[in-house]
Write a protein that holds these residues in place. Sequence first.
Motif, PDB file in Angstrom:
ATOM      1  N   GLU A 216     -42.554 -27.541  19.532  1.00  0.00           N
ATOM      2  CA  GLU A 216     -43.385 -28.387  20.385  1.00  0.00           C
ATOM      3  C   GLU A 216     -44.330 -29.281  19.579  1.00  0.00           C
ATOM      4  N   MET A 217     -44.257 -29.210  18.254  1.00  0.00           N
ATOM      5  CA  MET A 217     -45.133 -30.050  17.445  1.00  0.00           C
ATOM      6  C   MET A 217     -44.825 -31.515  17.712  1.00  0.00           C
ATOM      7  N   SER A 218     -45.846 -32.259  18.043  1.00  0.00           N
ATOM      8  CA  SER A 218     -45.659 -33.658  18.430  1.00  0.00           C
ATOM      9  C   SER A 218     -45.124 -34.494  17.272  1.00  0.00           C
ATOM     10  N   ASP A 219     -44.466 -35.606  17.625  1.00  0.00           N
ATOM     11  CA  ASP A 219     -44.008 -36.528  16.585  1.00  0.00           C
ATOM     12  C   ASP A 219     -45.181 -37.011  15.738  1.00  0.00           C
ATOM     13  N   GLU A 220     -46.321 -37.175  16.376  1.00  0.00           N
ATOM     14  CA  GLU A 220     -47.532 -37.613  15.677  1.00  0.00           C
ATOM     15  C   GLU A 220     -47.937 -36.606  14.606  1.00  0.00           C
ATOM     16  N   ASP A 221     -47.960 -35.313  14.970  1.00  0.00           N
ATOM     17  CA  ASP A 221     -48.380 -34.289  14.013  1.00  0.00           C
ATOM     18  C   ASP A 221     -47.307 -33.999  12.960  1.00  0.00           C
ATOM     19  N   ILE A 222     -46.038 -34.030  13.344  1.00  0.00           N
ATOM     20  CA  ILE A 222     -44.996 -33.798  12.339  1.00  0.00           C
ATOM     21  C   ILE A 222     -44.989 -34.937  11.330  1.00  0.00           C
ATOM     22  N   SER A 223     -45.296 -36.148  11.788  1.00  0.00           N
ATOM     23  CA  SER A 223     -45.391 -37.285  10.870  1.00  0.00           C
ATOM     24  C   SER A 223     -46.549 -37.094   9.900  1.00  0.00           C
ATOM     25  N   ALA A 224     -47.665 -36.551  10.402  1.00  0.00           N
ATOM     26  CA  ALA A 224     -48.821 -36.292   9.539  1.00  0.00           C
ATOM     27  C   ALA A 224     -48.481 -35.243   8.485  1.00  0.00           C
ATOM     28  N   VAL A 225     -47.785 -34.190   8.894  1.00  0.00           N
ATOM     29  CA  VAL A 225     -47.386 -33.138   7.953  1.00  0.00           C
ATOM     30  C   VAL A 225     -46.499 -33.718   6.858  1.00  0.00           C
ATOM     31  N   ILE A 226     -45.524 -34.528   7.254  1.00  0.00           N
ATOM     32  CA  ILE A 226     -44.600 -35.118   6.274  1.00  0.00           C
ATOM     33  C   ILE A 226     -45.342 -36.077   5.346  1.00  0.00           C
ATOM     34  N   ALA A 227     -46.239 -36.868   5.915  1.00  0.00           N
ATOM     35  CA  ALA A 227     -47.004 -37.814   5.096  1.00  0.00           C
ATOM     36  C   ALA A 227     -47.808 -37.072   4.035  1.00  0.00           C
ATOM     37  N   TYR A 228     -48.394 -35.937   4.415  1.00  0.00           N
ATOM     38  CA  TYR A 228     -49.159 -35.166   3.429  1.00  0.00           C
ATOM     39  C   TYR A 228     -48.245 -34.528   2.390  1.00  0.00           C
ATOM     40  N   LEU A 229     -47.139 -33.945   2.826  1.00  0.00           N
ATOM     41  CA  LEU A 229     -46.216 -33.316   1.879  1.00  0.00           C
ATOM     42  C   LEU A 229     -45.729 -34.309   0.831  1.00  0.00           C
ATOM     43  N   ARG A 230     -45.609 -35.578   1.219  1.00  0.00           N
ATOM     44  CA  ARG A 230     -45.180 -36.609   0.272  1.00  0.00           C
ATOM     45  C   ARG A 230     -46.227 -36.871  -0.810  1.00  0.00           C
ATOM     46  N   THR A 231     -47.452 -36.377  -0.611  1.00  0.00           N
ATOM     47  CA  THR A 231     -48.507 -36.601  -1.617  1.00  0.00           C
ATOM     48  C   THR A 231     -48.597 -35.456  -2.622  1.00  0.00           C
ATOM     49  N   ILE A 232     -47.913 -34.345  -2.362  1.00  0.00           N
ATOM     50  CA  ILE A 232     -47.985 -33.198  -3.273  1.00  0.00           C
ATOM     51  C   ILE A 232     -47.229 -33.515  -4.559  1.00  0.00           C
ATOM     52  N   PRO A 233     -47.807 -33.265  -5.720  1.00  0.00           N
ATOM     53  CA  PRO A 233     -47.107 -33.560  -6.979  1.00  0.00           C
ATOM     54  C   PRO A 233     -45.764 -32.840  -7.053  1.00  0.00           C
ATOM     55  N   PRO A 234     -44.716 -33.524  -7.501  1.00  0.00           N
ATOM     56  CA  PRO A 234     -43.400 -32.892  -7.611  1.00  0.00           C
ATOM     57  C   PRO A 234     -43.395 -31.796  -8.664  1.00  0.00           C
ATOM     58  N   VAL A 235     -42.716 -30.713  -8.350  1.00  0.00           N
ATOM     59  CA  VAL A 235     -42.565 -29.588  -9.277  1.00  0.00           C
ATOM     60  C   VAL A 235     -41.087 -29.242  -9.349  1.00  0.00           C
ATOM     61  N   GLN A 236     -40.543 -29.215 -10.546  1.00  0.00           N
ATOM     62  CA  GLN A 236     -39.145 -28.813 -10.689  1.00  0.00           C
ATOM     63  C   GLN A 236     -39.083 -27.294 -10.653  1.00  0.00           C
ATOM     64  N   SER A 237     -38.572 -26.764  -9.575  1.00  0.00           N
ATOM     65  CA  SER A 237     -38.556 -25.318  -9.365  1.00  0.00           C
ATOM     66  C   SER A 237     -37.305 -24.969  -8.559  1.00  0.00           C
ATOM     67  N   PHE A 238     -36.254 -24.617  -9.247  1.00  0.00           N
ATOM     68  CA  PHE A 238     -34.968 -24.348  -8.605  1.00  0.00           C
ATOM     69  C   PHE A 238     -34.980 -22.988  -7.908  1.00  0.00           C
ATOM     70  N   ARG A 239     -34.435 -22.949  -6.703  1.00  0.00           N
ATOM     71  CA  ARG A 239     -34.253 -21.710  -5.974  1.00  0.00           C
ATOM     72  C   ARG A 239     -32.787 -21.597  -5.584  1.00  0.00           C
ATOM     73  N   PRO A 240     -32.125 -20.471  -5.915  1.00  0.00           N
ATOM     74  CA  PRO A 240     -30.714 -20.304  -5.561  1.00  0.00           C
ATOM     75  C   PRO A 240     -30.503 -20.342  -4.050  1.00  0.00           C
ATOM     76  N   GLU A 241     -29.281 -20.624  -3.640  1.00  0.00           N
ATOM     77  CA  GLU A 241     -28.954 -20.586  -2.225  1.00  0.00           C
ATOM     78  C   GLU A 241     -28.991 -19.144  -1.739  1.00  0.00           C
ATOM     79  N   ARG A 242     -29.256 -18.971  -0.469  1.00  0.00           N
ATOM     80  CA  ARG A 242     -29.316 -17.630   0.107  1.00  0.00           C
ATOM     81  C   ARG A 242     -27.912 -17.048   0.262  1.00  0.00           C
ATOM     82  N   LYS A 243     -27.887 -15.723   0.355  1.00  0.00           N
ATOM     83  CA  LYS A 243     -26.655 -15.002   0.675  1.00  0.00           C
ATOM     84  C   LYS A 243     -27.028 -13.916   1.676  1.00  0.00           C
ATOM     85  N   LEU A 244     -26.542 -14.049   2.904  1.00  0.00           N
ATOM     86  CA  LEU A 244     -26.891 -13.114   3.959  1.00  0.00           C
ATOM     87  C   LEU A 244     -25.735 -12.163   4.242  1.00  0.00           C
ATOM     88  N   ASP A 245     -26.059 -10.878   4.340  1.00  0.00           N
ATOM     89  CA  ASP A 245     -25.054  -9.886   4.703  1.00  0.00           C
ATOM     90  C   ASP A 245     -24.755  -9.971   6.203  1.00  0.00           C
TER      91      ASP A 245
END
Length: 329
Positions: A152-181
């Motif tokens: 239910e997060m509004s387009d307005e708020d999801i846009s704000a979240v994405i805009a902020y995430l775009r300001t976080i400094p990039p970090v090279q940090s690889f995570r393997p793909e999941r494997k679910l039983d």
Amino acid sequence: MRNLLKLFALSVVLIVAGANIYLWGYLPRYRPPPDLNIIYTPELVARGDYLVNEVLLCFDCHSSRDWTQYSGPAIPPLGAGRPCIDENSKPVGINFGSGGFPGRLCIRNITIDEKTGIGAWTDGEIARAIREGVSRNGESLFPIMPWFMYTEMSDEDISAVIAYLRTIPPVQSFRPERKLDFPLNVLTRLHPQPLEGPVPPIDRSDTVIYGRYLSKIARCEFCHSPRVRRSVDPRPGRLMAGGVPFFMGKDMHYSKNLTPHEDGLGEWTKDMFIQRFRLATKPFPVSEEDNSEMNWVEFSGMTDTDLGAIWDYLQTLEPKEMILLDRAD
């Protein structure tokens, strides 16, 4: 008789084949990423900063946490993901059953690194992942990512979240793909539900409606409501009734009853509720058993207005006695 057995065997084969085609060919349900037209402004980024750090607490899951400090503050680099969990991992957090994780699950890097994070993702792909539980490649997200709280997060708020995430400094940090039983690898594909269209802004002047909205995206419902087994839905009649068990070191902690029942918030006032969030504004040394899964330090940054709105909503709930559970579902 032999012909009947052959017919039965053929029917079983066709049913199994049909089920596999449906599960692996048509699930999870998803739509194309929405076409978001985000106009990046200082005000939008500031709103996103507030939502990410004080309300959604994205870094609680997408960073390692220091459990020697109260509230388990996130350890920099923020958003770089955390170590994978598997069958040999120590149980932590919400209790969905003792023992290790059935498979391997890695909490991904959400910084804007293009190779190991979300830097190459479109805004629409990020929005779809957060609100609809589907990754960039169309794969369902494991519901430890509470996308069902964010639908239910509004387009307005999801846009704000994405805009902020775009300001976080990039970090090279690889995570393997999941494997679910099995059966998790199947069940996870059943959950995602695509949105039908744009999500309008919430009416903040109606404090009950806005409070319900905040209680969803701040994951109050996720931690304070027992869930239906193998589902993302709360148990009927137990919304916000607490009693959900959490592993904390060698102890088990339980989420509080947030309904107006006498063993919940029945004797509280709005001011008491707000001031509870002001008791711990900075981390301090503490044993793991005396710690809190709830990140009070980060939630202390929520405004009085927003906390007051959550209170107004909680007061509309039917009072329910808390029942301590053996497991969350």
